[in-house]
Design a protein around this motif. Structure first.
Motif, mmCIF file in Angstrom:
data_model
loop_
_atom_site.group_PDB
_atom_site.id
_atom_site.type_symbol
_atom_site.label_atom_id
_atom_site.label_comp_id
_atom_site.label_asym_id
_atom_site.label_seq_id
_atom_site.Cartn_x
_atom_site.Cartn_y
_atom_site.Cartn_z
ATOM 1 N N THR A 125 0.887 -1.331 0.001
ATOM 2 C CA THR A 125 -0.075 -0.021 -0.106
ATOM 3 C C THR A 125 1.080 1.410 0.026
ATOM 4 N N ALA A 126 0.349 2.318 -0.511
ATOM 5 C CA ALA A 126 0.996 3.616 -0.405
ATOM 6 C C ALA A 126 -0.245 4.655 -0.350
ATOM 7 N N THR A 127 0.261 6.049 -0.103
ATOM 8 C CA THR A 127 -0.938 7.040 0.054
ATOM 9 C C THR A 127 -0.374 8.223 -0.758
ATOM 10 N N PHE A 128 -1.466 8.822 -1.493
ATOM 11 C CA PHE A 128 -1.190 10.011 -2.048
ATOM 12 C C PHE A 128 -2.192 10.904 -1.827
ATOM 13 N N GLU A 129 -2.044 12.167 -2.279
ATOM 14 C CA GLU A 129 -2.880 13.350 -2.065
ATOM 15 C C GLU A 129 -3.634 13.534 -3.195
ATOM 16 N N ALA A 130 -4.835 14.127 -3.094
ATOM 17 C CA ALA A 130 -5.560 14.413 -4.307
ATOM 18 C C ALA A 130 -6.563 15.819 -3.928
ATOM 19 N N VAL A 131 -6.878 16.711 -4.888
ATOM 20 C CA VAL A 131 -7.460 17.710 -4.641
ATOM 21 C C VAL A 131 -8.908 17.621 -5.240
ATOM 22 N N GLN A 132 -10.112 18.042 -4.816
ATOM 23 C CA GLN A 132 -11.198 17.917 -5.295
ATOM 24 C C GLN A 132 -11.273 19.087 -6.408
ATOM 25 N N VAL A 133 -11.342 18.851 -7.885
ATOM 26 C CA VAL A 133 -11.074 20.080 -8.602
ATOM 27 C C VAL A 133 -11.550 19.160 -10.119
ATOM 28 N N TYR A 134 -11.989 19.968 -10.937
ATOM 29 C CA TYR A 134 -12.131 19.670 -12.414
ATOM 30 C C TYR A 134 -11.833 20.691 -13.366
ATOM 31 N N THR A 135 -11.608 20.682 -14.401
ATOM 32 C CA THR A 135 -10.953 21.604 -15.455
ATOM 33 C C THR A 135 -11.808 21.949 -16.557
ATOM 34 N N THR A 136 -12.315 22.779 -16.920
ATOM 35 C CA THR A 136 -12.667 22.997 -18.306
ATOM 36 C C THR A 136 -11.855 24.032 -19.239
ATOM 37 N N THR A 137 -11.805 23.541 -20.413
ATOM 38 C CA THR A 137 -10.814 24.531 -21.296
ATOM 39 C C THR A 137 -11.732 25.278 -22.220
ATOM 40 N N ILE A 138 -11.487 26.313 -22.544
ATOM 41 C CA ILE A 138 -12.218 27.356 -23.390
ATOM 42 C C ILE A 138 -11.236 27.801 -24.359
ATOM 43 N N THR A 139 -11.500 27.776 -25.581
ATOM 44 C CA THR A 139 -10.638 28.353 -26.651
ATOM 45 C C THR A 139 -11.558 29.548 -27.244
ATOM 46 N N HIS A 140 -10.667 30.784 -27.248
ATOM 47 C CA HIS A 140 -11.516 31.908 -27.487
ATOM 48 C C HIS A 140 -10.530 32.772 -28.568
ATOM 49 N N THR A 141 -11.294 32.863 -29.850
ATOM 50 C CA THR A 141 -10.493 33.724 -30.696
ATOM 51 C C THR A 141 -10.874 35.167 -30.629
ATOM 52 N N VAL A 142 -9.838 36.091 -30.644
ATOM 53 C CA VAL A 142 -10.194 37.763 -30.486
ATOM 54 C C VAL A 142 -10.724 38.112 -31.734
#
Length: 498
Positions: A125-142
């Motif tokens: 066994t081993a432990t690791f840390e995780a953060v509660q987050v999810y990411t959305t990517t937006i592509t914007h053309t000026v």
């Protein structure tokens, strides 16, 4: 404020000028009464609105006014991600590597991102840390480039809250700069703001004045992070990889091991209403606060140790020097380590810190320097190695034979390390000096066995060096420097039949 009765009275005062209508009103004709009542009601509502509007700039009773005021002051309602420690059990015959960045799902369907790597041995066994987050990517053309060009940030589709934004284009990343403070012409920075309808925007600069103004056709990538806010996964609850990339991953069992940070929901309207009154709470500009220690500690909360001091403190410790003029000094240890640390075994023989050259700076130290200079680029930032000194502490206790000595010893060790150990808040700030009064109070509070009439307690604490406060000194009680001795003594029973 005029009421409905006031408007009705004024309407009836002039009704006698119209004999036909007056007769119908006296007869109770609803076609006349309803019109007068309707107009009186509408005018009374309008009168109440005007009354509230006159005091609204001072009272801020309406939610819309509070949101508009917060938007003007740059206050953004955002959530804070929770952090957990996950236990991985490897059922394979070979070791398994949990890599950072992997997405993990809990039993409630919330997404987590692995923040630390773990090498799980075969069958172990081993432990690791995780953060509660999810990411959305937006592509914007000026299109239609203008001064302070803005890109709207969409709200989350579910009940998640905004918690982070990163901006980049084909030339690299943009740096976040709050309200364009200390931003020169041509610097690739962005600013985040919100309007009175809680629509969040990413804003850029103005050509020739501040920052950079994106040109038409520029493709800008915005990574938006969302979180569920406060989380409370149960101990031992199952986790799973978002996808199974190899047969070996199917044999890895993930379970909740510890809740490190519960996360935070965005502030409520009542809190926001009061928060806007006190700039020192929400304005995190170091120049405004005059406190760079707070600035670094807020942006790097996971540091094991941090000390930030100024020219005056430096000259008290090491004397005057031209290099100290307009300088900020930092000694730190990140959660992953890697920074230079010197051990001081004997306080009577102090170990001098080393001034770290540019080539030896770690990624964390470079990020800290960037954060300080983003707040005020007039300072020179110097880094010193941390000097670690483990505080010798000896605790000798006597308790009744009614208690188990090993249990009492464990409680004393746990209480001492939690209050004065490596992870104690005072230790992380370089202010750790256990006082005898506090140690005795702590042990009496945390170890009930020491409160009996025949119990006795003796504490000895190693003193710091005699040369005064040294800002780079990291002092804490360690398992190797803590000695606990517990003896059981017989006592005469005072109860009947003993």
């Amino acid at each position: 404020m005029l009421t409905k009765a006031d408007f009705q009275q004024r309407a009836l005062a002039s009704i006698n000028k119209y004999p036909t209508i007056a007769l119908r009103y006296q007869a109770g004709d609803p076609q006349v009464i309803q019109h007068i009542d309707a107009m009186a009601t509408m005018l009374a509502m309008y009168s109440a609105q005007l009354e509230t509007a006159q005091a609204e700039p001072f009272e801020k009773t309406r939610d819309s006014t509070v949101l508009a005021d917060a938007a003007m002051r740059g206050i953004i309602r955002k959530g804070s991600s929770g952090r957990v420690r996950i236990l991985a059990k490897n059922g394979n015959a070979t070791a398994f590597q949990v890599e950072t960045g992997r997405t993990i799902i809990d039993s409630s369907g919330l997404a987590y991102r692995a923040e630390t790597a773990a090498n799980v041995p075969a069958g172990g066994t081993a432990t690791f840390e995780a953060v509660q987050v999810y990411t959305t990517t937006i592509t914007h053309t000026v299109a239609g480039s203008e001064a302070f060009y803005a890109i709207p940030i969409p709200a989350a589709d579910d009940d998640a809250y905004l918690c982070g934004i990163a901006v980049s284009d084909t030339n690299g990343e943009y740096l976040y700069r709050n309200r364009y403070v200390n931003t020169a012409v041509g610097e690739r920075v962005f600013h985040v703001e919100v309007d009175d309808r809680q629509q969040t925007y990413v804003r850029f600069g103005v050509d020739g004045i501040v920052g950079v103004q994106p040109m038409d056709g520029t493709a800008i990538t915005v990574e938006v992070s969302y979180t569920a806010g406060v989380i409370s996964p149960a101990y031992g609850s199952p986790f799973a990889f978002e996808y199974i990339g190899s047969p070996a991953e199917a044999s890895v069992d993930l379970k909740m091991d510890a809740l490190l940070q519960a996360g935070e929901n965005p502030m409520g309207m009542s809190v926001l209403r009061d928060l806007a009154r006190y700039p020192s709470i929400y304005d995190d500009n170091a120049v405004f606060l005059g406190e760079f220690d707070y600035l670094v500690r807020r942006q790097f909360p996971s540091l094991q140790f941090l000390s930030v001091w100024n020219e005056s403190m430096e000259e008290q410790v090491r004397g005057a020097s031209e290099d100290n003029i307009n300088a900020i000094f930092v000694a730190c240890v990140s959660s992953g380590g890697g920074e230079a640390i010197a051990d001081e075994e004997d306080p009577d023989h102090p170990v001098a810190p080393t001034k770290i050259v540019e080539e030896d700076l770690t990624a964390t130290q470079r990020a800290i320097r960037t954060a300080i200079q983003a707040a005020d680029d007039s300072y020179r930032v110097y880094f010193y190695s941390t000097v670690r000194q483990k505080i010798p502490m000896a605790v000798s206790a006597k308790v009744s034979t009614a208690y188990v000595a090993s249990d009492v010893q464990g409680k004393i060790e746990e209480a001492s390390l939690s209050e004065f150990g490596k992870d104690a808040p005072a230790s992380k700030r370089g202010l750790n000096q256990p006082l005898y009064t506090r140690v005795y109070e702590l042990l009496k509070e945390k170890v009930p066995e020491l409160n009996s009439e025949k119990a006795d307690l003796t504490v000895t604490i190693g003193e710091p060096s005699a040369d005064g406060v040294r800002p780079e000194l990291w002092r804490y009680v360690d398992t190797t420097s803590l000695t606990v001795t517990v003896k059981t003594v017989s006592t005469v029973a005072t109860s009947w039949g003993g």
